[in-house]
Every structure is written in structure tokens, then in C-alpha cells.
Design an enzyme around this catalytic site. Structure first.
Site, mmCIF file in Angstrom:
data_model
loop_
_atom_site.group_PDB
_atom_site.id
_atom_site.type_symbol
_atom_site.label_atom_id
_atom_site.label_comp_id
_atom_site.label_asym_id
_atom_site.label_seq_id
_atom_site.Cartn_x
_atom_site.Cartn_y
_atom_site.Cartn_z
ATOM 1 N N LYS A 1 5.161 3.446 17.079
ATOM 2 C CA LYS A 1 5.118 2.434 16.022
ATOM 3 C C LYS A 1 6.354 2.583 15.152
ATOM 4 C CE LYS A 1 2.072 0.062 12.819
ATOM 5 N NZ LYS A 1 0.682 -0.126 12.398
ATOM 6 N N ASN B 1 5.625 -1.708 11.547
ATOM 7 C CA ASN B 1 4.870 -1.175 10.418
ATOM 8 C C ASN B 1 5.224 -1.981 9.167
ATOM 9 O OD1 ASN B 1 3.340 0.665 8.809
ATOM 10 N ND2 ASN B 1 3.910 2.343 10.173
ATOM 11 N N SER C 1 5.537 5.129 8.681
ATOM 12 C CA SER C 1 4.936 4.824 7.387
ATOM 13 C C SER C 1 5.889 5.244 6.269
ATOM 14 C CB SER C 1 3.609 5.566 7.217
ATOM 15 O OG SER C 1 3.157 5.465 5.876
ATOM 16 N N ASN D 1 0.836 -1.199 0.000
ATOM 17 C CA ASN D 1 0.000 0.000 0.000
ATOM 18 C C ASN D 1 0.871 1.248 0.000
ATOM 19 O OD1 ASN D 1 -0.409 1.935 2.508
ATOM 20 N ND2 ASN D 1 0.209 -0.069 3.327
ATOM 21 N N ASN E 1 4.974 5.955 3.302
ATOM 22 C CA ASN E 1 4.158 6.558 2.243
ATOM 23 C C ASN E 1 3.933 8.062 2.365
ATOM 24 O OD1 ASN E 1 3.765 3.970 1.046
ATOM 25 N ND2 ASN E 1 2.270 3.519 2.639
ATOM 26 N N THR E 2 4.500 8.673 3.406
ATOM 27 C CA THR E 2 4.502 10.126 3.536
ATOM 28 C C THR E 2 5.945 10.590 3.428
ATOM 29 O OG1 THR E 2 2.523 10.178 4.930
ATOM 30 C CG2 THR E 2 4.000 12.073 5.065
ATOM 31 N N PHE F 1 -1.649 8.188 4.299
ATOM 32 C CA PHE F 1 -2.425 8.791 5.386
ATOM 33 C C PHE F 1 -3.714 9.443 4.874
ATOM 34 C CE2 PHE F 1 1.275 9.682 8.608
ATOM 35 C CZ PHE F 1 1.422 8.327 8.786
#
Length: 342
Positions: free
Chosen positions: A217, A246, A179, A115, A181-182, A119
Site C-alpha cells: 500500500k 493511502n 500511513s 485522520n 500518522n506513525t 494505528f
């Protein structure tokens, strides 16, 4: 039975079927007695499963990881599937659309997901409004992050906003700096900015009449030296624990054809491919710290055996996500029964 349901669900794009399933569950749950039947079928209520961790009493140690119910739309209904706790989010101060679609991909040969959601969420105000209407007694964790446009030097303000607004409506906090993805988010895992962030949140926490547990996390891609830093940071900031782990940016050892993986592109990988590394991180943290803090183990739990492996490595509580999608809601019951039989 679930394999038949999964075959049908997997005919559709992952994000579409995720939202469609949410709507179906929401509608079906309105029917009198349905949620009671779910609890009868899926919930294992035994004294031997109860856990008291960072001051909270959990009916059982199996939770639902953040990312599934991002916007706190379905936590009451999901509570009927036997979870001991549910983590909502990641939520940010302002609503944001996330990354362009498609951004969620199945790796069926690996029982995994990639993925790059970014966010996507409806923002803190919408989430708080839903949490105010909570009907179940399920323990709720609030996973908090920063908006994409917020520079790292200003990230503390975003986390502080989420912390303050969520404080009265969640039982614990998960600080998400891991994450992939940011852009730039993982830079906040470095020792100096992470210590500053967690100390600031603890300062806010200590001003409350009753404090809430704060967990960190972390990514599975950290080196042992970085994990040593995490142990030091927890000791210094006195936060309550770690969620390990994560998603990963590593793509090694996949069964899925390399050209297919490359075509998907960037994103965080979850599911079975991350199982071993997640367990390694849990064991390293538990052993090196002499179990100085609780660890929520998450990553690649697709069976009761996977769950027991995480507990043996040093996890205190567990979370499922991709395994819940691939194996169905009965995975929670199977894990809890295995824990009782151990």
C-alpha cells in the site's frame, strides 16, 4: 434515505459514531433474517462481476479498505453489504492506543476526512482470535504495520510477526508503509529498506506450503521517480500487486476554510479531495509498468463514475472507505451495477 441517516450520524463526533454504529450493526445483525435482507438489498451476484486476481476468486471487484474494521470486529456483518472483499487492520504485533483524541475529523464541504489515528488497534492476538470465528466466505485481506515504539531498523520483525500469525486466517496481505500518522513510517517506502522488507516477507511466504498474495500500500504523495522505484521493487521482490493509494498529507484545493483545516492539524486526508491524485498514481503505475501487476484502486470513490474512472486508469479491483461513510452502503451496489452496464 441515507442522507437522512447521515444527517443524524454527523451530529456526533466521527470516532464516537463509528464505534456506536459498529455496536448497532452487531446487535441488529443478531435478529434472524436481517443479514439475509441486507444481502438481498445490497449484494449484486452476477457472473460478469467475478474477478480472478493474484490467484483469488472475487465475487465482485469492490472491497472495503483497511481502517474501517481495524480490529476484525464486523467483517461477517459487513460482508452482507455486498462487498467482494474486506481488508482488516492496520494491525500491529502489540496493542496500542494510537494518537490522542480527537484524531478523526470530517471535512463536510469537501466530502473528506482527516485522520491521525496512529494505528490504534487491539493487537495481533485479538484480531486472530476473531478471525478464527469467521462464518462468512468473504475474502479477507490483512493490512499489517509496525508498532509506534518499534524503530525502523527493527520494523521487519513487527511485519514478520503479523505475517506469521495472520497467515492462516487471511487471503492476502497488505504491507502498510504509507500511513502518515506513525512517525518515520513513510521512510520505509524508500527503495533500499522497502526492498529488504518485501524480500524478507517473500522469504517467509516461500517457506509456506501454499503462498499468500502480498500487496504494497503506497502513498499518493510519491514522486514519479519514487513510483518508478516502486515498479522496480515489485519486479525484484515479485510481490503480487499494489494498493494505490493511502491518505495524503497534501491540503491544496480544499473548499473547507484554511483556518479550519489548520486548526485540525496533522493527519491523512481521504475522500473526494484525493480522487484525482489517486487516479493519476494508478494510471502512472499501470502505463509505466505495462500493467505488469494488479492494482487495487482506492481514494475518493464516492460514485459509480469515480469507480469506473479508477478501472479505466488501470485498477483491477477497487476499495471504498470515506465514500462508504458519506454515501452509505448502497454505493457498493451502484458501482457493481455500473460495471455490469459498461
Amino acid at each position: 434515505m441515507y442522507k437522512i441517516v447521515r444527517f443524524f450520524l454527523f451530529q456526533f463526533s466521527p470516532e464516537f459514531i463509528h464505534h456506536t454504529t459498529f455496536k448497532i450493526i452487531k446487535i441488529v445483525a443478531i435478529i434472524p433474517g436481517v443479514m439475509w435482507l441486507w444481502r438481498v438489498f445490497f449484494k449484486v451476484k452476477e457472473v460478469g462481476l467475478a474477478r480472478e486476481v493474484f490467484g483469488l476468486k472475487f465475487d465482485n471487484p469492490v472491497g472495503l479498505a483497511a481502517g474501517f474494521d481495524k480490529d476484525a470486529k464486523l467483517f461477517d456483518e459487513l460482508a452482507s453489504f455486498g462487498f467482494g472483499f474486506i481488508e482488516i487492520g492496520t494491525v500491529t504485533p502489540l496493542p496500542q492506543d494510537g494518537n490522542p483524541k480527537p484524531r478523526l475529523f470530517r471535512l463536510n464541504d469537501d466530502s473528506g476526512l482527516i485522520n491521525r489515528m496512529g494505528f490504534n488497534n487491539q493487537g495481533i492476538e485479538v484480531v486472530v482470535a476473531r478471525l478464527r470465528r469467521k462464518k462468512s466466505d468473504i475474502i479477507i485481506g490483512g493490512n499489517i504495520g509496525k508498532n509506534k515504539q518499534t524503530l525502523n531498523v527493527d520494523a521487519l520483525n513487527d511485519y514478520a510477526i503479523c505475517f506469521e500469525k495472520l497467515f492462516s486466517y487471511v487471503d492476502y496481505f497488505a504491507v502498510n508503509v504509507s500511513s502518515p500518522n506513525t512517525p518515520g513510517l513513510r521512510d520505509l517506502q524508500e527503495k533500499k529498506p522497502l526492498t529488504a522488507l518485501l524480500n524478507s516477507l517473500q522469504d517467509l511466504n516461500n517457506k509456506k506450503q501454499k503462498q499468500k498474495p502480498i500487496l504494497l500500500k503506497i502513498a499518493p504523495d510519491l514522486t514519479n521517480e519514487q513510483l518508478d522505484d516502486i515498479i522496480d521493487i515489485i519486479a525484484e521482490t515479485k510481490i503480487d500487486g499494489v494498493i494505490a493509494t493511502n491518505t495524503t498529507i497534501d491540503r491544496s484545493g480544499l473548499k473547507t476554510a484554511e483556518n479550519s483545516v489548520q486548526a485540525i492539524g496533522n493527519g491523512g486526508l481521504s475522500g473526494k479531495p484525493i480522487k484525482s491524485r489517486s487516479t493519476q498514481v494508478i494510471k502512472y503505475l499501470a502505463d509505466k509498468s505495462n500493467k505488469a501487476f494488479p492494482i487495487i484502486g482506492v481514494g475518493g470513490i464516492h460514485s459509480a463514475e469515480d469507480a469506473l474512472e479508477k478501472l479505466d486508469a488501470g485498477a483491477t479491483l477497487l476499495q471504498v472507505y470515506t465514500g462508504f461513510i458519506y454515501e452509505g452502503p448502497s454505493i457498493v451496489k451502484r458501482i457493481n451495477k455500473a460495471i455490469l452496464e459498461k
